[in-house]
Enzyme design. Sequence first.
Site, PDB file in Angstrom:
ATOM      1  N   VAL A 155       0.836  -1.195   0.000  1.00 33.26           N
ATOM      2  CA  VAL A 155       0.000   0.000   0.000  1.00 33.26           C
ATOM      3  C   VAL A 155       0.871   1.246   0.000  1.00 33.26           C
ATOM      4  O   VAL A 155       0.535   2.251  -0.620  1.00 33.26           O
ATOM      5  CB  VAL A 155      -0.957  -0.017   1.208  1.00 33.26           C
ATOM      6  CG1 VAL A 155      -1.668   1.306   1.345  1.00 33.26           C
ATOM      7  CG2 VAL A 155      -1.969  -1.138   1.051  1.00 33.26           C
ATOM      8  N   ASP A 156       2.026   1.156   0.681  1.00 31.67           N
ATOM      9  CA  ASP A 156       2.912   2.314   0.645  1.00 31.67           C
ATOM     10  C   ASP A 156       3.642   2.420  -0.688  1.00 31.67           C
ATOM     11  O   ASP A 156       4.388   3.344  -0.926  1.00 31.67           O
ATOM     12  CB  ASP A 156       3.911   2.315   1.809  1.00 31.67           C
ATOM     13  CG  ASP A 156       4.739   1.035   1.888  1.00 31.67           C
ATOM     14  OD1 ASP A 156       4.706   0.247   0.922  1.00 31.67           O
ATOM     15  OD2 ASP A 156       5.412   0.827   2.905  1.00 31.67           O
ATOM     16  N   ASP A 157       3.411   1.457  -1.577  1.00 32.49           N
ATOM     17  CA  ASP A 157       3.897   1.536  -2.948  1.00 32.49           C
ATOM     18  C   ASP A 157       2.772   1.924  -3.903  1.00 32.49           C
ATOM     19  O   ASP A 157       2.881   1.769  -5.104  1.00 32.49           O
ATOM     20  CB  ASP A 157       4.497   0.196  -3.398  1.00 32.49           C
ATOM     21  CG  ASP A 157       5.838  -0.079  -2.729  1.00 32.49           C
ATOM     22  OD1 ASP A 157       6.470   0.895  -2.289  1.00 32.49           O
ATOM     23  OD2 ASP A 157       6.225  -1.245  -2.638  1.00 32.49           O
TER      24      ASP A 157
END
Length: 709
Positions: free
Chosen positions: A578-580
């Site tokens: 998600v942080d990507d």
Amino acid sequence: MATGEAAVGASPQRSLASSDHLRHVESMTQLPSGAGQISHLNAVILGEPLASEENDLVFPSHDFSRQALVSSPEQYWKMYKRSVEDPAGFWSEIASQFYWREKWYPEVYSENIDVSKGTVKFEWFKGARTNICYNAVDQNVEAGNGGKVAIYWEGNEPGDDGQLTYAELLEKICQLANYLKHVGVQKGDAVVIYLPMLMELPITMLACARIGAVHSVVFAGFSAESLAQRIIDCKPKVVITCNAVKRGSKAIHLKEIVDSALVESDKNGVPVGLCLTFENQSAMKREDTKWTEGRDVWWQDVVPQFPTKCAVEWVDAEDPLFLLYTSGSTGKPKGVLHTAGGYMVYTATTFKYAFDYKPSDIYWCTADCGWITGHSYVTYGPLLNGATVVVFEGAPNYPDSGRCWDIVDKYKVTIFYTAPTLVRSLMREGNEYVTHYSRKSLRVLGSVGEPINPSAWRWFYNVVGDSRCPISDTWWQTETGGFMITPLPGAWSQKPGSATFPFFGVQPVIVDEKGNEIEGECSGYLCIKRSWPGAFRTLYGDHERYETTYFKPFAGYYFTGDGCSRDKDGYYWLTGRVDDVINVSGHRIGTAEVESALVSHPHCAEAAVVGVEHEIKGQGIYAFVTLVEGVPYSEELRKSLILVVRNQIGAFAAPDKIHWAPGLPKTRSGKIMRRILRKIASRQLDELGDTSTLADPSVVDQLIALSDC
């Protein structure tokens, strides 16, 4: 707190409404060969080349399905349905195939996954007593398979090799276990292992497990600072290492790294009184090794003197088996803790079915035991099935890019499990390195570590597997212990790049930002509801962080941290962390999706995408692109690459910057260090952090030099 009764069928069956997530896998049982006539798809059968981007389905051949452990969607559906409706009965039946000194009582499992209802806690087979080393090694010897090869070892240099039968492996384990007991290591004590891929690495893991010690393997590429952090956190009785290792043509002085780490841990109040050191003569002679008298001991001087039989320490199924610290992020590392019983049952079962394992198979996973893949699918999962495993010390492109296929032919490898990064790297070098070798022994391929883009999937299938081998494109995590979403070879058709369907007992859901489950075709956050045997139980010494990180984001679920899409046929597609996920003008764009589009360009060998601040769009897309060998950089090519993304995804996903990359910063296991790429993209060059785990640290300087090109 939910519980599962020990007797099959003793607990009430869970009612499954038609809106339940099960319908996402049930639908395929209504379709011939698990896919049916889907108008916009072109299909091929195993044995036919997947030559075009237009071929979207690969059907298992009749011959492959006929001999597969799970041979049809109907069989999978029947097993899967039972695994989620009656997990107690399903898993107790499988667990009964292992040796238990005492059986679990009164229940198979208990769980609270909802942080709003109290402390998060999973327990499987609580009260049962077993030992994973005994099940993985002794049981094979006692079954008459002591003469079967357990490990083929391939050294860094071609021609440097060795092997151990199960009987020989057991003797080596017992000698080390007896030594560890002699120096005071007891059940529950931590042992830090900082070894390369020598046979002594799995031997050490199994020796610790045999006596109930908790091993913590640290990838032998981490810096002294990173190693010290882990030593300080788990306070081991012993550190086990070797003096040096050669990786390709480069020598790495591991003992010196350990020396520095032990100085640092001592300063922080955690002295370690014993460093057991294996003499790896191919990399460094004994007399050249720096030495601390009174603390350092040569493995070869002491371990062979101990008896080749060692009593087993029977442990509770919920006793700790190992700690594995997550890597690559800033701040205190997270010590993921796995326990003995559930992990044993789950890794063995996932290995068996996801690779369609047969006793005649020769299995090679290219991962290092410093990562979870090396724990679950180099050491424990394969040996619990009595498999023959290849352990490789060297680099996959040394002395040239044909080394992998040379090893495949040498040992007649039948199952080959590797990372998409390695696939793309070898793909870049050209087909001739692959086709020079036979590879006729291969029958199943596997992918692990990150989503594999369809172009790399097709190359892996067409070129490496000669269009004969299904690909088990597995999705799982350090925290899950074993595969969660994975193809089962022979059971259903595959879509290049999709992890397909959930493994037995795994209940994936896709939720929106408010935590609402989304049905049908959708994209969102991947969560898991209900526990499974292989789940990690806590973060060592920090259960609050465990709950905050994994269970508070969406109460009632385990939050994977991954984005996911489910297509109209129920197939799951992982879109990356998600942080990507980059939010460009309100559009949520998965980095894996953009990378896949870039790599589909004929001149692009590999790509890594990160988000950067953009004063208008919020975030912009910054793409690092490695070209096929011999292709020059040009403005025309830059425009062509951007156009490919525009055409495949849309104008909103077009990269704002193409950064030429002769190589990408990767660990020696092949993991791309995206943290470093983000810092380069945002010009935070004074915050690059630890680059010591990189296979080639000089890549960072090359990327910085090309920043304005």
